[in-house]
Design a protein around this motif. Structure first.
Motif, mmCIF file in Angstrom:
data_model
loop_
_atom_site.group_PDB
_atom_site.id
_atom_site.type_symbol
_atom_site.label_atom_id
_atom_site.label_comp_id
_atom_site.label_asym_id
_atom_site.label_seq_id
_atom_site.Cartn_x
_atom_site.Cartn_y
_atom_site.Cartn_z
ATOM 1 N N UNK A 37 0.627 -1.023 -0.018
ATOM 2 C CA UNK A 37 0.052 -0.112 0.507
ATOM 3 C C UNK A 37 0.763 0.953 -0.095
ATOM 4 N N UNK A 38 2.035 1.470 1.229
ATOM 5 C CA UNK A 38 2.862 2.288 0.309
ATOM 6 C C UNK A 38 3.483 2.554 -0.607
ATOM 7 N N UNK A 39 3.806 1.628 -1.481
ATOM 8 C CA UNK A 39 4.350 1.713 -2.863
ATOM 9 C C UNK A 39 3.204 2.092 -3.807
ATOM 10 N N UNK A 40 1.462 1.980 -3.756
ATOM 11 C CA UNK A 40 0.976 2.747 -4.532
ATOM 12 C C UNK A 40 1.124 3.555 -4.202
ATOM 13 N N UNK A 41 0.735 4.057 -2.885
ATOM 14 C CA UNK A 41 0.731 5.463 -2.365
ATOM 15 C C UNK A 41 1.719 6.819 -2.688
ATOM 16 N N UNK A 42 2.723 6.091 -2.789
ATOM 17 C CA UNK A 42 3.861 7.476 -3.215
ATOM 18 C C UNK A 42 3.995 6.780 -4.768
ATOM 19 N N UNK A 74 4.377 16.871 -8.036
ATOM 20 C CA UNK A 74 6.285 17.656 -8.483
ATOM 21 C C UNK A 74 7.425 16.625 -6.832
ATOM 22 N N UNK A 75 6.517 15.782 -6.049
ATOM 23 C CA UNK A 75 7.446 15.264 -5.103
ATOM 24 C C UNK A 75 7.726 14.009 -5.302
ATOM 25 N N UNK A 76 9.232 13.553 -5.100
ATOM 26 C CA UNK A 76 9.391 12.649 -5.197
ATOM 27 C C UNK A 76 8.907 11.055 -5.092
ATOM 28 N N UNK A 77 8.994 9.733 -5.292
ATOM 29 C CA UNK A 77 8.790 8.218 -4.946
ATOM 30 C C UNK A 77 8.820 7.815 -3.754
ATOM 31 N N UNK A 78 10.569 8.838 -3.411
ATOM 32 C CA UNK A 78 10.867 8.052 -2.184
ATOM 33 C C UNK A 78 10.489 9.520 -0.993
ATOM 34 N N UNK A 79 10.110 10.864 -1.246
ATOM 35 C CA UNK A 79 9.791 11.623 -0.288
ATOM 36 C C UNK A 79 8.280 11.420 -0.194
ATOM 37 N N UNK A 80 7.017 10.652 -0.821
ATOM 38 C CA UNK A 80 6.034 10.171 -0.826
ATOM 39 C C UNK A 80 6.029 8.485 0.643
ATOM 40 N N UNK A 81 6.742 7.504 -0.234
ATOM 41 C CA UNK A 81 6.501 6.686 0.447
ATOM 42 C C UNK A 81 6.904 6.812 2.221
ATOM 43 N N UNK A 82 8.114 8.151 2.661
ATOM 44 C CA UNK A 82 8.831 8.757 4.187
ATOM 45 C C UNK A 82 6.845 9.341 4.519
ATOM 46 N N UNK A 83 6.785 10.339 4.083
ATOM 47 C CA UNK A 83 6.193 10.419 4.584
ATOM 48 C C UNK A 83 4.583 9.854 4.790
ATOM 49 N N UNK A 84 4.149 9.109 3.602
ATOM 50 C CA UNK A 84 3.673 7.982 4.215
ATOM 51 C C UNK A 84 3.269 7.169 4.659
ATOM 52 N N UNK A 85 4.928 6.966 5.443
ATOM 53 C CA UNK A 85 4.679 6.512 6.118
ATOM 54 C C UNK A 85 4.995 6.752 7.763
ATOM 55 N N UNK A 86 5.121 7.838 7.858
ATOM 56 C CA UNK A 86 5.392 8.168 8.924
ATOM 57 C C UNK A 86 3.277 8.851 9.288
ATOM 58 N N UNK A 87 2.575 9.410 8.375
ATOM 59 C CA UNK A 87 1.002 9.860 8.933
ATOM 60 C C UNK A 87 0.434 8.573 9.323
#
Length: 421
Positions: free
Chosen positions: A292-297, A305-318
């Motif tokens: 799911x984290x991979x799908x969201x990111x 404009x955000x990168x996959x890596x930043x979005x994966x981190x943000x998704x995980x923190x939330x």
């Protein structure tokens, strides 16, 4: 062509894709709540927890859509974008991902007597740390873990269900729920499988196809047979767990969803069964969270404009933050969101299944379904008025959870007629 062995294997694969460990916690509580009406409620649960997800996959196969936004673009591009952002947030960091972590913790640690806040935060930090690590780096270890844990989880479920059905813990008492089918129907929203099936349909179809070169007719026939196997498997599991929950409807005090599942497991199989269940659930939840984290990111990296890596981190923190609230609080938060999204998702699935091409019909159908789902969301939040409640009560099928159906049909017909003229 394909053999029955291949159909059976792919059917089990589809079962595993739709059945997340989090789904375990809902049928027992449904059965306990509905008591002697558990069978009627389970039919409603299976309809939204199994039937509509499979329709979502089949409709995608029929339409050949390559982009999920195409599923709702006929309403309007902005509607499609907003709808899928809301949908992915729901099956992502706001509801589904945190629920996996909270479920894994509560089953593995909380009900083993390790209820300290320190244990919870350490466990969740490790859980989401591992989730982030694997979602940042695709690794076949996750698939292998899933392929090992899923069969073990299924064997455990089979043992629990056989034991619980052959030697019931009690007898279902007389239920007090007046609308058991609707209760089960709406509770099936919590699986989130209908929403997920729209997003994951392409991945699921690719997995089902494998390396076979099938004609559209052969593929559809293959998909239907695979879906029937998955549907039967899910229905048996949900029905069995619901019955076991109903069998203890006259016993004990109020329990949370995970606590009830743990109590049932330990009563039927002892501490050894609980230990195996805890390990399997933790592993299955973890693999689900990584996907799911991979799908969201991936989705948000394509529209921002955000990168996959930043979005994966943000998704995980939330997800970590929401997981700290616990399963019961996450479920409580999710109810109004899912009550609003589900009728729209079901309406879109039906429109795509019947291959409706008229944009006006799409608009009218979603408008009619959306009005009712918005009202139902207000009802969950305790914001209904007496007048509107009376009007809602006279809608056909409202006692079955289908109050949106006639307004959706009328909206589609009306918009289609106005556009035509």
């Amino acid at each position: 062509m394909y053999s029955w062995k291949n159909v059976l294997l792919k059917g089990f694969a589809l079962f595993a894709m739709l059945f997340g460990a989090g789904n375990l916690i809902f049928p027992p509580m449904l059965g306990r709540t509905l008591a002697d009406s558990w069978a009627i409620g389970t039919v409603g649960f299976i309809l939204t927890g199994v039937g509509f997800p499979l329709l979502g996959i089949i409709s995608t196969s029929l339409s050949g859509k390559k982009d999920i936004d195409e599923f709702a673009n006929k309403v309007s591009p902005w509607f499609a974008k907003l709808f899928f952002i809301a949908l992915i947030l729901a099956i992502g960091p706001l509801l589904a991902i945190p629920r996996t972590g909270a479920t894994a913790y509560e089953i593995t640690f909380l009900h083993a007597g390790l209820s300290s806040s320190l244990y919870k935060y350490i466990y969740l930090i490790l859980y989401f740390g591992i989730t982030l690590l694997f979602s940042l780096k695709a690794n076949k270890v996750v698939d292998r873990i899933g392929s090992i844990l899923t069969p073990i989880l299924l064997i455990m479920l089979f043992i629990i269900i056989v034991k619980g059905v052959s030697s019931p813990l009690g007898v279902p008492v007389a239920g007090r729920i007046l609308t058991p089918f609707k209760n089960g129907f709406v509770e099936g929203y919590q699986t989130m499988d209908t929403l997920a099936s729209i997003v994951f349909a392409g991945v699921i179809l690719q997995s089902i196809r494998g390396d076979k070169d099938l004609s559209p007719k052969q593929e559809f026939s293959f998909l239907v047979q695979v879906s029937i196997i998955a549907c039967l498997g899910l229905s048996i599991v949900y029905g069995g767990l619901s019955f076991i929950g109903a069998s203890v409807s006259g016993m004990g005090s109020e329990l949370g969803k995970t606590e009830l599942l743990v109590n049932l497991t330990t009563t039927l199989l002892g501490k050894a069964g609980y230990a195996i269940l805890g390990i399997c659930v933790a592993g299955a939840c973890l693999t689900t969270a990584i996907g799911l984290v991979a799908t969201v990111a991936d989705y948000f990296s394509k529209i921002s404009s955000l990168s996959y890596e930043k979005l994966a981190v943000l998704t995980t923190v939330i997800s970590f933050i929401f997981a700290c609230f616990g399963v019961d609080m996450i479920v409580k938060i999710s109810v109004p969101v899912l009550v609003f999204l589900y009728p729209l998702a079901m309406a879109l699935i039906l429109l795509n299944v019947f291959k409706i091409q008229n944009h006006a019909i799409f608009k009218g159908t979603c408008f009619g379904a959306g009005i009712i789902s918005f009202y139902e969301m207000l009802g969950v939040l305790g914001l209904q008025s007496e007048t509107l409640s009376t009007m809602y009560g006279v809608l056909p099928f409202s006692s079955l959870g289908f109050a949106w159906l006639i307004p959706a049909i009328l909206g589609g017909v009306l918009f289609g007629f106005v556009k035509k003229n």
